[in-house]
Write a protein that holds these residues in place. Structure first.
Motif, PDB file in Angstrom:
ATOM      1  N   ILE A  99       1.083   4.266  -2.939  1.00 57.91           N
ATOM      2  CA  ILE A  99       0.793   5.692  -2.797  1.00 57.91           C
ATOM      3  C   ILE A  99       2.057   6.539  -2.819  1.00 57.91           C
ATOM      4  O   ILE A  99       2.007   7.724  -2.512  1.00 57.91           O
ATOM      5  CB  ILE A  99      -0.035   5.989  -1.534  1.00 57.91           C
TER       6      ILE A  99
ATOM      7  N   ALA B  88       7.940   5.696  -8.319  1.00 57.61           N
ATOM      8  CA  ALA B  88       7.318   5.928  -7.011  1.00 57.61           C
ATOM      9  C   ALA B  88       6.859   7.372  -6.911  1.00 57.61           C
ATOM     10  O   ALA B  88       5.777   7.669  -6.395  1.00 57.61           O
ATOM     11  CB  ALA B  88       8.303   5.598  -5.890  1.00 57.61           C
ATOM     12  N   GLU B  89       7.677   8.258  -7.439  1.00 55.48           N
ATOM     13  CA  GLU B  89       7.316   9.668  -7.374  1.00 55.48           C
ATOM     14  C   GLU B  89       6.117   9.963  -8.282  1.00 55.48           C
ATOM     15  O   GLU B  89       5.230  10.741  -7.914  1.00 55.48           O
ATOM     16  CB  GLU B  89       8.520  10.516  -7.778  1.00 55.48           C
TER      17      GLU B  89
ATOM     18  N   ASN C 259     -10.496  -3.706  -2.045  1.00 58.18           N
ATOM     19  CA  ASN C 259     -10.534  -3.972  -0.593  1.00 58.18           C
ATOM     20  C   ASN C 259      -9.974  -2.789   0.209  1.00 58.18           C
ATOM     21  O   ASN C 259      -9.401  -2.969   1.273  1.00 58.18           O
ATOM     22  CB  ASN C 259      -9.802  -5.263  -0.277  1.00 58.18           C
TER      23      ASN C 259
ATOM     24  N   ILE D  97       0.848  -1.207   0.000  1.00 61.10           N
ATOM     25  CA  ILE D  97       0.000   0.000   0.000  1.00 61.10           C
ATOM     26  C   ILE D  97       0.875   1.247   0.000  1.00 61.10           C
ATOM     27  O   ILE D  97       0.670   2.181  -0.783  1.00 61.10           O
ATOM     28  CB  ILE D  97      -0.925   0.003   1.238  1.00 61.10           C
TER      29      ILE D  97
ATOM     30  N   PHE E  82      -8.724   0.834  -4.328  1.00 58.08           N
ATOM     31  CA  PHE E  82      -8.736  -0.621  -4.504  1.00 58.08           C
ATOM     32  C   PHE E  82     -10.076  -1.209  -4.078  1.00 58.08           C
ATOM     33  O   PHE E  82     -10.836  -0.606  -3.315  1.00 58.08           O
ATOM     34  CB  PHE E  82      -7.638  -1.256  -3.653  1.00 58.08           C
TER      35      PHE E  82
ATOM     36  N   LEU F 126      -0.972  10.409   4.453  1.00 61.72           N
ATOM     37  CA  LEU F 126       0.223   9.636   4.119  1.00 61.72           C
ATOM     38  C   LEU F 126       0.885   9.987   2.777  1.00 61.72           C
ATOM     39  O   LEU F 126       2.094  10.244   2.740  1.00 61.72           O
ATOM     40  CB  LEU F 126      -0.110   8.149   4.198  1.00 61.72           C
ATOM     41  N   PRO F 127       0.130  10.044   1.684  1.00 56.72           N
ATOM     42  CA  PRO F 127       0.796  10.375   0.404  1.00 56.72           C
ATOM     43  C   PRO F 127       1.475  11.737   0.456  1.00 56.72           C
ATOM     44  O   PRO F 127       2.528  11.937  -0.160  1.00 56.72           O
ATOM     45  CB  PRO F 127      -0.352  10.398  -0.613  1.00 56.72           C
TER      46      PRO F 127
ATOM     47  N   ARG G 277      -7.813   9.672   0.077  1.00 53.06           N
ATOM     48  CA  ARG G 277      -6.365   9.482   0.013  1.00 53.06           C
ATOM     49  C   ARG G 277      -5.870   9.533  -1.435  1.00 53.06           C
ATOM     50  O   ARG G 277      -4.786  10.049  -1.717  1.00 53.06           O
ATOM     51  CB  ARG G 277      -5.993   8.126   0.640  1.00 53.06           C
TER      52      ARG G 277
ATOM     53  N   ASN H 143      -7.656  -1.126   1.149  1.00 53.33           N
ATOM     54  CA  ASN H 143      -6.215  -1.006   1.412  1.00 53.33           C
ATOM     55  C   ASN H 143      -5.851   0.225   2.240  1.00 53.33           C
ATOM     56  O   ASN H 143      -4.914   0.952   1.933  1.00 53.33           O
ATOM     57  CB  ASN H 143      -5.423  -0.979   0.101  1.00 53.33           C
ATOM     58  N   LEU H 144      -6.598   0.425   3.318  1.00 49.05           N
ATOM     59  CA  LEU H 144      -6.197   1.466   4.262  1.00 49.05           C
ATOM     60  C   LEU H 144      -5.229   0.845   5.252  1.00 49.05           C
ATOM     61  O   LEU H 144      -5.227  -0.372   5.452  1.00 49.05           O
ATOM     62  CB  LEU H 144      -7.420   2.009   5.002  1.00 49.05           C
TER      63      LEU H 144
ATOM     64  N   LEU I   7       2.680   0.954 -11.327  1.00 45.82           N
ATOM     65  CA  LEU I   7       3.129  -0.059 -10.379  1.00 45.82           C
ATOM     66  C   LEU I   7       3.948  -1.099 -11.125  1.00 45.82           C
ATOM     67  O   LEU I   7       4.716  -1.844 -10.541  1.00 45.82           O
ATOM     68  CB  LEU I   7       1.924  -0.747  -9.725  1.00 45.82           C
ATOM     69  N   ASP I   8       3.737  -1.172 -12.411  1.00 45.58           N
ATOM     70  CA  ASP I   8       4.354  -2.213 -13.225  1.00 45.58           C
ATOM     71  C   ASP I   8       4.802  -1.562 -14.535  1.00 45.58           C
ATOM     72  O   ASP I   8       4.347  -0.475 -14.881  1.00 45.58           O
ATOM     73  CB  ASP I   8       3.305  -3.293 -13.513  1.00 45.58           C
TER      74      ASP I   8
ATOM     75  N   PHE J  53      -4.766   5.800  -6.348  1.00 41.30           N
ATOM     76  CA  PHE J  53      -5.323   4.448  -6.435  1.00 41.30           C
ATOM     77  C   PHE J  53      -6.512   4.274  -5.500  1.00 41.30           C
ATOM     78  O   PHE J  53      -6.477   4.712  -4.354  1.00 41.30           O
ATOM     79  CB  PHE J  53      -4.276   3.415  -6.006  1.00 41.30           C
TER      80      PHE J  53
ATOM     81  N   ARG K 211       3.738   7.823  -9.029  1.00 43.65           N
ATOM     82  CA  ARG K 211       2.575   7.279  -8.309  1.00 43.65           C
ATOM     83  C   ARG K 211       2.124   8.247  -7.225  1.00 43.65           C
ATOM     84  O   ARG K 211       0.953   8.452  -6.981  1.00 43.65           O
ATOM     85  CB  ARG K 211       2.939   5.952  -7.639  1.00 43.65           C
ATOM     86  N   ASN K 212       3.122   8.827  -6.564  1.00 43.54           N
ATOM     87  CA  ASN K 212       2.818   9.718  -5.457  1.00 43.54           C
ATOM     88  C   ASN K 212       2.088  10.979  -5.920  1.00 43.54           C
ATOM     89  O   ASN K 212       1.121  11.408  -5.297  1.00 43.54           O
ATOM     90  CB  ASN K 212       4.117  10.068  -4.728  1.00 43.54           C
TER      91      ASN K 212
ATOM     92  N   ASN L 153      -2.345  -1.716 -13.504  1.00 45.90           N
ATOM     93  CA  ASN L 153      -1.051  -1.644 -12.817  1.00 45.90           C
ATOM     94  C   ASN L 153      -0.018  -0.903 -13.659  1.00 45.90           C
ATOM     95  O   ASN L 153       0.809  -0.163 -13.131  1.00 45.90           O
ATOM     96  CB  ASN L 153      -0.542  -3.042 -12.490  1.00 45.90           C
TER      97      ASN L 153
END
Ligand code: ADP
Ligand code: MG
Lengths: 402, 241
Positions: free
Chosen positions: A316, B78-79, B91, A312, B89, B106-107, B152, B93-94, B54-55, B87, B81-82, B49
């Motif tokens: 993010i 990563a940056e 489920n 996760i 999901f 968080l982000p 988020r 995903n907290l 992510l991919d 995203f 994505r940030n 993804n």
């Protein structure tokens, strides 16, 4: 990510598994406590002995007769050290500030119906300054009294209380081996030193002890005090030469006296004590290492458990470095908290040992710093592998982890 | 704007080659709300993804806001994505043990922003959860959790929101609410991509990309979305005439 945020998160996750975190930290706690306590005990014991030795001064030489015997078989000591030798040393050797001839034997000492067997030591007033004694009440006998074979005595505080209880011995007469001695003073207490108690003795002029009490012509030893900062080795060599000449020892034959000085004692003892301290510290260090392995184990479990969380966070926008530092800080927090707890425990243990045992314990700042740095290092070292594993996780697989 | 060209992704599973994505090209314009639909195993998640950085595709190019990100390093991704991707999901995903507000913050912390708390409050307000900001995920209902997840996703004001089966774990009424929220966000200018196997969900989007066996295909004829679109076209026709 802000540093304090990471610390907060790390702290929370440690709190979420309190028992497990505590068990993981136990190794570090015990390790740090062991290092600090053991070093404190080692340092304290060493310091105590060194203090005793150096309280006597570092500019002293002790002259004893050599052990008698051939081919290494010792059969008593030679009876070759006379008070004339002592006078000659004082006159002929440079930089000698003072000296004290010493002769001693145990005698019955009596006052009225009180009776004690104790060491009676014959010497001169210089002995007090050489051996760091002080007079509590009355006075030390004088050189004049030594020369005139006056039967005067200075009592150790324990001997004084054994014989006199709470009343003042000064001015009273005691019998040593049946001979009357007038008590002129009582020494200040130095405390029991383990191998012998300096508070339990009687000091009399050496002339009286040699000729009246013992009927001998030789001394047990001569304590020589050199001038502060003078060359002890040179003085020692000069004394050897003087003794060979006076005792008419032919060239090629061994010396018939042994000379010891304080710095030799201190060096030899320090080396032993340091080895001992290193040994104790190593034992503690090994338990720290074992503690580190415990932390690594828990961190590996944590990383596996939190695979999804890692996924996760990566999704993010957490970079590998963010994940790495999070788990590394968690490991360091664990070892750090463990280290601090262990520090408290170690200092406490050291204090307790100091209270219940005759040895003082000394907690040196370096031992605390050492233990804490080492435990933080253990956190970094053993946290690094699990944290790297966390950081390298593939985000998609981590997200799919159940 | 998103433009992906000739994406290919294959998996080898037990000696068998699976073409999860077989030469897929998609273009999503700014402000669109698009569905990616297809049966299970058709490659929807694989596509998402890749679009979500992510991919990386084996071959093909992916332009996100004009930059070719298919060759970016892990850290650069990563940056991306940030800052550019949000995203959502199935489920949720907290992160457990963190309040709704902290989850939304968080982000922003990873972005190194100092106004994280303020921005997170605004995002929670957008999804209508201001009064639950100090609740932990375990204390929230499924719909509320998904709202937190949406907050988020949009808190960094990304170029695109990617939602993989966002209503899959919700009852139909709550699912409708979440879709309504997406529509509101879209109306306010957010670009949204919804991955779903469900035609009813896809029907809420302006258009859909239908995937079958890793390829873009026409939806089957008996499909409700196709039907409804045909119906809509018919309704529109008289006006157009
Ligand atoms: N990590 C993987 N390893 C092997 N095969 C995979 C992997 N991920 C996806 N696949 C395969 O790729 C195909 C597309 O998967 P996916 O994109 O998850 O489909 P969808 O989301 O549309 O259900 C499936 O056949 C799936 O089995
Ligand atoms: Mg899927």
């Amino acid at each position: 990510m802000l540093f304090w945020m990471i610390v907060k998160v790390a702290f929370k996750s440690l709190m979420a598994n309190k028992l497990r975190s505590i068990l993981a930290m136990l190794g570090i706690i015990i390790g740090v406590a062991a290092v600090i306590a053991m070093l404190a005990i080692g340092t304290g014991a060493k310091q105590q002995v060194l203090d005793r030795i150096s309280a006597m001064g570092t500019n002293l030489l002790y002259i004893h007769p050599s052990p008698r015997g051939t081919a290494g078989v010792i059969s008593g000591t030679q009876l070759n050290l006379s008070d004339d030798d002592a006078r000659a040393i004082l006159q002929k050797i440079d930089h000698v500030k003072g000296l004290a001839p010493v002769v001693s034997r145990s005698f019955q000492v009596k006052y009225l119906n009180q009776n004690t067997l104790t060491q009676v030591l014959g010497t001169t007033p210089t002995y007090l300054s050489i051996r760091d004694f002080e007079v509590e009440s009355g006075r030390m006998f004088s050189d004049f009294e030594v020369e005139h074979w006056d039967r005067v005595a200075v009592l150790g505080p324990l001997t004084a209380s054994n014989l006199f209880g709470f009343s003042d011995p000064v001015g009273q007469v005691v019998k040593i081996n049946g001979i009357n001695f007038r008590v002129v003073g009582v020494l200040k207490s130095k405390g029991d030193q383990g191998w012998f108690n300096p508070d339990d003795q009687v000091i009399v002029p050496y002339t009286v002890e040699m000729h009246v009490l013992m009927g001998v012509t030789y001394l047990r030893e001569i304590d020589v005090q050199c001038e502060e900062g003078s060359d002890l080795d040179a003085a020692q060599n000069d004394i050897f030469a003087l003794m060979r000449q006076r005792h008419k020892i032919p060239a090629g034959m061994p010396d018939d006296v042994v000379i010891q000085n304080q710095s030799q004692f201190i060096e030899a003892f320090s080396a032993t004590a340091t080895t001992f301290t290193i040994l104790l510290g190593t034992v503690g260090g090994i338990s720290l290492l074992v503690g580190g392995i415990g932390i690594m184990n828990i961190m590996l479990v944590t990383v596996t458990e939190r695979t999804r969380e890692i996924g996760i966070r990566k999704a993010i926008g957490a970079r590998e470095f963010d994940i790495l530092s999070q788990f590394l800080i968690e490991a360091m927090l664990m070892s750090g908290v463990g280290g601090l707890t262990g520090m408290g425990l170690g200092i406490g243990t050291a204090w307790l040992v100091g209270q219940v045992s005759p040895f003082p314990t000394i907690v040196r700042v370096y031992s605390i710093v050492l233990a804490l740095v080492f435990s933080a290092g253990v956190g970094v070292f053993f946290g690094f592998y699990p944290a790297t594993r966390a950081a390298k996780l593939d985000p998609i697989e981590a997200l799919r982890y159940e | 704007m998103i433009r992906a060209e000739n994406l290919v992704k294959t998996y080898v599973l037990g000696g068998q080659v699976v073409h999860a994505l077989d030469d897929v090209s998609v273009t999503i314009r700014e402000g669109e709300m698009v569905a990616i639909r297809g049966p299970s195993g058709s490659g929807k998640s694989t596509l998402m993804n890749i679009l979500g950085c992510l991919d990386r595709p084996e071959t093909g190019q992916y332009f996100l806001a004009g930059e070719d990100v298919s060759k970016f390093s892990k850290n650069a991704l990563a940056e991306v994505r940030n800052r550019r991707i949000g995203f959502v999901f199935q489920n949720f995903n907290l992160l457990p043990r963190m309040s709704a507000l902290e989850n939304v913050e968080l982000p922003l912390h990873y972005a190194g922003r100092h106004d994280a708390v303020k921005a997170a409050r605004v995002a929670l307000e957008t999804v209508g959860l201001s009064d639950r900001s100090h609740h932990e995920p375990a204390q929230l209902s499924g719909g509320q959790r998904q709202r937190v997840a949406i907050a988020r996703a949009l808190v960094t004001n990304p170029a695109i929101l990617l939602a993989d089966e966002p209503t899959g774990a919700l009852d139909s009424k709550t699912g409708e609410e979440i879709l309504a929220l997406f529509k509101t966000l879209n109306a306010n200018g957010h670009t949204i991509l919804v991955v779903t196997h469900d035609a009813h969900v896809a029907a809420h989007c302006q258009r859909e990309i239908y995937l079958h066996d890793g390829k873009i295909a026409a939806p089957p004829n008996d499909d409700p979305v196709a039907m409804s679109q045909i119906a809509a076209d018919k309704e529109l026709l008289p006006e157009a005439v």
